[in-house]
Write an enzyme that holds these catalytic residues in place. Structure first.
Site, PDB file in Angstrom:
ATOM      1  N   LYS A  11      34.252  47.467  28.313  1.00  0.00           N
ATOM      2  CA  LYS A  11      33.969  46.173  28.960  1.00  0.00           C
ATOM      3  C   LYS A  11      33.342  46.414  30.316  1.00  0.00           C
ATOM      4  O   LYS A  11      33.548  47.449  30.954  1.00  0.00           O
ATOM      5  CB  LYS A  11      35.229  45.314  29.103  1.00  0.00           C
ATOM      6  CG  LYS A  11      36.303  45.829  30.080  1.00  0.00           C
ATOM      7  CD  LYS A  11      36.123  45.381  31.511  1.00  0.00           C
ATOM      8  CE  LYS A  11      37.088  46.142  32.407  1.00  0.00           C
ATOM      9  NZ  LYS A  11      36.823  46.369  33.735  1.00  0.00           N
ATOM     10  N   ASP A 141      43.533  44.397  30.593  1.00  0.00           N
ATOM     11  CA  ASP A 141      42.222  44.311  29.939  1.00  0.00           C
ATOM     12  C   ASP A 141      42.299  44.441  28.416  1.00  0.00           C
ATOM     13  O   ASP A 141      41.271  44.362  27.744  1.00  0.00           O
ATOM     14  CB  ASP A 141      41.315  45.466  30.412  1.00  0.00           C
ATOM     15  CG  ASP A 141      40.962  45.378  31.874  1.00  0.00           C
ATOM     16  OD1 ASP A 141      40.985  44.264  32.422  1.00  0.00           O
ATOM     17  OD2 ASP A 141      40.665  46.437  32.457  1.00  0.00           O
TER      18      ASP A 141
HETATM   19  O1  C5P Z   1      47.166  46.077  33.648  1.00  0.00           O
HETATM   20  P1  C5P Z   1      46.748  47.480  33.894  1.00  0.00           P
HETATM   21  O2  C5P Z   1      47.723  48.471  33.336  1.00  0.00           O
HETATM   22  O3  C5P Z   1      45.356  47.785  33.467  1.00  0.00           O
HETATM   23  O4  C5P Z   1      46.754  47.659  35.457  1.00  0.00           O
HETATM   24  C1  C5P Z   1      46.685  48.929  36.067  1.00  0.00           C
HETATM   25  C2  C5P Z   1      46.990  48.787  37.540  1.00  0.00           C
HETATM   26  O5  C5P Z   1      45.921  48.083  38.192  1.00  0.00           O
HETATM   27  C3  C5P Z   1      48.235  47.971  37.850  1.00  0.00           C
HETATM   28  O6  C5P Z   1      49.374  48.777  37.852  1.00  0.00           O
HETATM   29  C4  C5P Z   1      47.920  47.440  39.253  1.00  0.00           C
HETATM   30  O7  C5P Z   1      48.122  48.454  40.213  1.00  0.00           O
HETATM   31  C5  C5P Z   1      46.432  47.205  39.174  1.00  0.00           C
HETATM   32  N1  C5P Z   1      46.091  45.804  38.806  1.00  0.00           N
HETATM   33  C6  C5P Z   1      46.319  44.783  39.719  1.00  0.00           C
HETATM   34  N2  C5P Z   1      45.988  43.491  39.382  1.00  0.00           N
HETATM   35  C7  C5P Z   1      45.451  43.204  38.176  1.00  0.00           C
HETATM   36  C8  C5P Z   1      45.213  44.230  37.240  1.00  0.00           C
HETATM   37  C9  C5P Z   1      45.545  45.520  37.594  1.00  0.00           C
HETATM   38  O8  C5P Z   1      46.799  45.019  40.824  1.00  0.00           O
HETATM   39  N3  C5P Z   1      45.135  41.937  37.892  1.00  0.00           N
END
Ligand code: C5P
Length: 305
Positions: A11, A141
């Protein structure tokens, strides 16, 4: 031995608006996702235990991808089994093409692909709604990797609303030798905005209008990424890559998600080949090009006992 193979796309974020940190520690987002034609493939085969191996061509370094139960494909298999209250094993093979820690949701693609592959292999009859809900538990994502196309992402990115758009776009992608950690980029974003009150993130009107009209030049000018300044602070050399892409006549240049991959919007396929060749000749890279939007995760092969 039965097996199911699923392909899932990378993406990009055409706009990535980042708001304040929520009570769960995630940032509120307003983003426009587009799935592009770079895919990882996950094959699920019958086995007694859950295991994973990761393969890639020489271009990609997969040494940092874990092969224990922190691997997102393994987490997907375990989550699906738990959801259906079944005990099943699976041998997962991930064939990677999407850059690792590149800001293109390669891990999320693997999680989405593993969910769909295991649901097919185990014949669990999991509804799309259930898959999307499980995907959101795996990462912000992951639901979009299931849905694909072009879509609005809200919440922490996991609430996906498909957008009807016209036509095709071509993107040049410049990868970096080393990945960037998403949490580290969000921490840098927080440091950059310390002391300032962030508003509710918005979708840019110009970007939505450019998508409605399939206006490439207008879309290029409207691309935006609130994480770009943070990614550039951690990797100042990316500013040069972005500038070189503009010099090579790309309509727009931006860092992909949390980076460090850089994206360049082109007029069409032949323009993308031209820009990619020009960037390669300037010694940046690896460089590839891909169309978008493409479909979300889907089964590409199935073998029966
Ligand atoms: O959801 P995902 O595991 O991809 O997120 C990885 C990290 O990115 C989270 O632990 C956080 O630190 C950060 N993040 C965030 N806000 C979001 C998505 C991700 O702070 N909306």
């Amino acid at each position: 031995m039965s097996s199911v193979t699923v392909s899932a796309p990378a993406k990009i974020n055409l706009s990535l608006g980042v708001g304040p940190v929520r009570s769960d520690g995630f940032h509120a987002l307003a983003t426009v996702y587009q799935a592009v034609g770079l895919h990882d493939e996950v094959t699920a085969r019958d086995a007694d235990e859950v295991s994973v191996r990761v393969r890639a061509g020489s271009r990609l370094d997969v040494a940092d991808v874990p092969t224990d139960d922190t691997n997102i494909a393994v987490r997907a298999a375990l989550l699906l089994a738990e959801h259906h209250r079944v005990q099943r094993g699976v041998e997962l093979t991930i064939d990677k093409t999407i850059p690792v820690a590149g800001g293109m949701a390669g891990g999320s693609a693997d999680g989405a692909a593993a969910l769909l592959a295991c649901a097919g292999l185990w014949r669990l009859d999991t509804s799309v709604e259930e898959l999307v809900e499980l995907a959101a538990e795996l990462g912000s994502d992951v639901p979009f990797a299931l849905v694909g196309g072009t879509a609005i992402g809200s919440g922490r990115g996991e609430v996906v609303t498909p957008l009807m758009t016209r036509g095709e776009y071509w993107w040049v992608v410049v990868e970096s030798e080393r990945g960037l950690s998403t949490p580290a980029v969000y921490r840098e974003f927080d440091a950059l905005h310390a002391g300032s009150a962030l508003g509710v993130p918005q979708l840019p009107d110009e970007l939505m209008a450019a998508l409605r009209g399939h206006d490439v030049a207008e879309l290029g000018a409207a691309l935006s990424n609130d994480l770009q300044a943070a990614a550039l602070r951690l990797r100042p050399e990316l500013a040069t890559v972005l500038e070189l892409g503009r010099l090579e006549s790309a309509h727009g240049a931006l860092v992909s998600g949390s980076g460090p991959s850089c994206l360049f919007l082109c007029e069409g396929r032949s323009h993308a080949v031209l820009v990619a060749t020009g960037l390669s000749a300037r010694g940046v890279g690896p460089v590839s090009y891909a169309p978008g939007p493409v479909h979300g995760a889907r089964v590409t092969a199935r073998t029966e006992d």
